[in-house]
Design a protein around this motif. Structure first.
Motif, PDB file in Angstrom:
ATOM      1  N   ALA A 151     -20.859  10.276  19.437  1.00  0.00           N
ATOM      2  CA  ALA A 151     -22.145  10.981  19.480  1.00  0.00           C
ATOM      3  C   ALA A 151     -22.134  12.081  20.533  1.00  0.00           C
ATOM      4  CB  ALA A 151     -23.282   9.997  19.743  1.00  0.00           C
ATOM      5  N   VAL A 152     -21.611  11.783  21.712  1.00  0.00           N
ATOM      6  CA  VAL A 152     -21.577  12.780  22.784  1.00  0.00           C
ATOM      7  C   VAL A 152     -20.666  13.955  22.389  1.00  0.00           C
ATOM      8  CG1 VAL A 152     -20.835  13.188  25.165  1.00  0.00           C
ATOM      9  CG2 VAL A 152     -22.212  11.189  24.622  1.00  0.00           C
ATOM     10  N   ALA A 153     -19.511  13.648  21.817  1.00  0.00           N
ATOM     11  CA  ALA A 153     -18.606  14.719  21.378  1.00  0.00           C
ATOM     12  C   ALA A 153     -19.285  15.588  20.317  1.00  0.00           C
ATOM     13  CB  ALA A 153     -17.308  14.113  20.838  1.00  0.00           C
ATOM     14  N   ALA A 154     -19.976  14.958  19.392  1.00  0.00           N
ATOM     15  CA  ALA A 154     -20.666  15.717  18.341  1.00  0.00           C
ATOM     16  C   ALA A 154     -21.733  16.608  18.939  1.00  0.00           C
ATOM     17  CB  ALA A 154     -21.270  14.749  17.326  1.00  0.00           C
ATOM     18  N   MET A 155     -22.496  16.115  19.866  1.00  0.00           N
ATOM     19  CA  MET A 155     -23.552  16.941  20.469  1.00  0.00           C
ATOM     20  C   MET A 155     -22.953  18.104  21.258  1.00  0.00           C
ATOM     21  SD  MET A 155     -26.615  14.314  21.519  1.00  0.00           S
ATOM     22  CE  MET A 155     -25.596  13.136  22.396  1.00  0.00           C
ATOM     23  N   MET A 156     -21.811  17.876  21.885  1.00  0.00           N
ATOM     24  CA  MET A 156     -21.155  18.972  22.615  1.00  0.00           C
ATOM     25  C   MET A 156     -20.668  20.050  21.651  1.00  0.00           C
ATOM     26  SD  MET A 156     -19.109  16.741  25.487  1.00  0.00           S
ATOM     27  CE  MET A 156     -18.170  18.117  26.086  1.00  0.00           C
ATOM     28  N   ILE A 157     -20.166  19.639  20.501  1.00  0.00           N
ATOM     29  CA  ILE A 157     -19.651  20.589  19.523  1.00  0.00           C
ATOM     30  C   ILE A 157     -20.790  21.330  18.821  1.00  0.00           C
ATOM     31  CG2 ILE A 157     -18.460  20.744  17.297  1.00  0.00           C
ATOM     32  CD1 ILE A 157     -16.565  18.551  18.384  1.00  0.00           C
ATOM     33  N   VAL A 158     -21.776  20.575  18.363  1.00  0.00           N
ATOM     34  CA  VAL A 158     -22.879  21.171  17.597  1.00  0.00           C
ATOM     35  C   VAL A 158     -23.857  21.885  18.515  1.00  0.00           C
ATOM     36  CG1 VAL A 158     -24.827  20.640  16.053  1.00  0.00           C
ATOM     37  CG2 VAL A 158     -22.639  19.493  15.729  1.00  0.00           C
ATOM     38  N   GLY A 159     -23.962  21.406  19.750  1.00  0.00           N
ATOM     39  CA  GLY A 159     -24.875  22.036  20.702  1.00  0.00           C
ATOM     40  C   GLY A 159     -26.219  21.361  20.782  1.00  0.00           C
ATOM     41  N   GLY A 160     -26.258  20.065  20.432  1.00  0.00           N
ATOM     42  CA  GLY A 160     -27.529  19.346  20.460  1.00  0.00           C
ATOM     43  C   GLY A 160     -27.917  18.870  21.826  1.00  0.00           C
TER      44      GLY A 160
END
Length: 185
Positions: A176-185
């Motif tokens: 989840a943290v990696a996804a938010m860093m990539i997507v910018g959430g």
């Protein structure tokens, strides 16, 4: 890991984590209300099968296409990370499920595969709870409680050890943290 019955034979040969996992499982599964607890645990566990995640993402998207789009994007990216890592870990560790390591542990459901490390239900619930926490902080307590109940239900159903749950939480949180860093959430 070889199969054994937790009756005192050879338990000392196994590391402290395995001994703790077996003792923890037995503590939660060897009581006269285990069958009744399993009924509630099944319902809770079933809420983590994936259908609810899709419904949550669609509801959020319909309520607010911009925020919902970010939430949905983060969720998709998180699961793109989580699922292959989960599959590789399961098939690399090849850790047998609790009922396969001790005849004193009952499983109250039939798991979809034979390995237990990490808990996929826990990883997925952690992804959702983390995203809900990040995007909708007012719902954080509900989301975290729900994810924790899913994790606990997997132990109470006799299909995961405590350390499987910890591994699932770590995998879900990292995804989840990696996804938010990539997507910018």
């Amino acid at each position: 890991m070889s199969s054994f019955d937790l009756d005192g034979r050879g338990v000392q040969r196994f590391n402290p984590i395995v001994r703790f996992d077996l003792a923890f499982s037995l503590f939660f599964l060897e009581h006269r209300y285990a069958n009744q607890v399993s009924l509630l645990s099944r319902a809770i566990s079933h809420s983590g099968d994936g259908h609810l995640y899709v419904a949550i993402a669609l509801i959020v998207y319909m309520a607010d296409p911009v925020l919902g789009g970010m939430f949905l994007s983060c969720g998709l990216v998180a699961f793109i990370f989580e699922l292959p890592i989960y599959w590789l870990a399961k098939n690399s560790f090849r850790r047998r499920r609790p009922h396969n390591l001790s005849s004193r542990i009952n499983n109250f459901i039939e798991p979809s595969d034979k390995y237990s490390m990490p808990s996929g239900h826990t990883a997925a619930a952690t992804i959702m709870a983390t995203l809900i926490y990040a995007f909708f902080p007012s719902l954080a307590v509900i989301a975290i409680t729900w994810a924790a109940l899913i994790a606990l239900s997997r132990i109470l159903l006799g299909v995961h050890f405590f350390s499987d749950i910890v591994a699932g939480v770590l995998l879900g949180l990292a995804s989840a943290v990696a996804a938010m860093m990539i997507v910018g959430g």
